[in-house]
Scaffold this motif. Sequence first.
Motif, PDB file in Angstrom:
ATOM      1  N   SER A   1      32.897  49.565  45.451  1.00 18.70           N
ATOM      2  CA  SER A   1      33.166  48.382  46.271  1.00 18.70           C
ATOM      3  C   SER A   1      34.569  47.867  46.028  1.00 18.70           C
ATOM      4  O   SER A   1      35.094  47.948  44.915  1.00 18.70           O
ATOM      5  N   ASP A   2      35.163  47.313  47.094  1.00 14.77           N
ATOM      6  CA  ASP A   2      36.484  46.702  46.971  1.00 14.77           C
ATOM      7  C   ASP A   2      36.440  45.496  46.041  1.00 14.77           C
ATOM      8  O   ASP A   2      37.426  45.201  45.344  1.00 14.77           O
ATOM      9  N   GLU A   3      35.317  44.788  46.029  1.00 11.70           N
ATOM     10  CA  GLU A   3      35.200  43.597  45.190  1.00 11.70           C
ATOM     11  C   GLU A   3      35.343  43.945  43.713  1.00 11.70           C
ATOM     12  O   GLU A   3      36.015  43.233  42.955  1.00 11.70           O
ATOM     13  N   GLU A   4      34.704  45.030  43.285  1.00 14.42           N
ATOM     14  CA  GLU A   4      34.837  45.479  41.895  1.00 14.42           C
ATOM     15  C   GLU A   4      36.289  45.793  41.556  1.00 14.42           C
ATOM     16  O   GLU A   4      36.777  45.461  40.468  1.00 14.42           O
ATOM     17  N   LEU A   5      36.973  46.421  42.484  1.00 18.52           N
ATOM     18  CA  LEU A   5      38.360  46.818  42.243  1.00 18.52           C
ATOM     19  C   LEU A   5      39.273  45.606  42.144  1.00 18.52           C
ATOM     20  O   LEU A   5      40.135  45.531  41.263  1.00 18.52           O
ATOM     21  N   LEU A   6      39.088  44.640  43.019  1.00 18.67           N
ATOM     22  CA  LEU A   6      39.919  43.434  42.982  1.00 18.67           C
ATOM     23  C   LEU A   6      39.692  42.647  41.699  1.00 18.67           C
ATOM     24  O   LEU A   6      40.637  42.099  41.117  1.00 18.67           O
ATOM     25  N   ALA A   7      38.445  42.614  41.242  1.00 14.84           N
ATOM     26  CA  ALA A   7      38.159  41.945  39.968  1.00 14.84           C
ATOM     27  C   ALA A   7      38.864  42.660  38.824  1.00 14.84           C
ATOM     28  O   ALA A   7      39.380  42.026  37.894  1.00 14.84           O
ATOM     29  N   GLY A   8      38.901  43.985  38.871  1.00 12.05           N
ATOM     30  CA  GLY A   8      39.591  44.756  37.840  1.00 12.05           C
ATOM     31  C   GLY A   8      41.089  44.546  37.855  1.00 12.05           C
ATOM     32  O   GLY A   8      41.737  44.516  36.806  1.00 12.05           O
TER      33      GLY A   8
END
Length: 288
Positions: A126-133
Amino acid sequence: MIEMYLLEQLLAFSQCGTLSAASEKLHVSQPALSHSMQKLEELMGVPLFERTKNRIALNENGKLTADCAAKILEQEREMIERVRLLDQSRRTITLGACAPVPVADLVPILSRVYSGMTIASEIRNSDEELLAGLEKNQYQILVLHEKPEGEELYFEAYREEHLMLQLPENHPLSAKEQLYLQEIDGQNLLLYTKIGFWYELCRQKLPNAHFLMMNEFDAFGEVAGAGAFPSFVTEAAAGGELPEGRKAIPILDEEANVTYYCVCAKKDKKRFEPLYQELRRFEKHSDR
């Protein structure tokens, strides 16, 4: 000042419920743990426990202190992790990508342009996981399949990828020139699991499909190229070549035709400008 080990021990007692269980979990003696709890009470200046002859339990003060201790310890862990990741980012560029093709695109470029750095990569679903990282310095560069939002981000679109159904030429669906995913729902399908957001898309849009899951890429390629089950491929991954006797049919759903965005923190734009210059050689899109 309250030392962290006292908060850790209080939290362990709160979670375990007894001194004996907490001392076993912490690998300390029960008398030492009891002494620590007394010391914590002295530092707080209020009673934290209700004591009877055979039992000790947290009172309301103790419960509130344990809740606060959990938050403080979590903040400490997060602080240590973020500082370590920041230090690592000075020596390593970590790419977080939503699919395999961007990894294949960017890792060779990063290795060439930033030759003195270690290049690492991870695929997330998910893009959300990546942005959080990215926010936590876990990644320095991202590739997302949806246009990101946020004043603190810089991004440029650099290529597209289009999903297709690969199937034997004698399959009932092979007469089709194009398909929607709903026309495939209910079919027996071969699915490689390590494909990032594509995996989630297939599972969500095809709730009635019967998937044969595979997580070994070489084995998947052999079965997909010679087996009876249809499977998914993209024009980027296939490289324009299909196994003999197979046909690839484009998927028309909007979600199956994506634009990739290369993203970094705006403060790092100058650092990664050489990367963006390389990526502009791909098909042009509107840049930001």
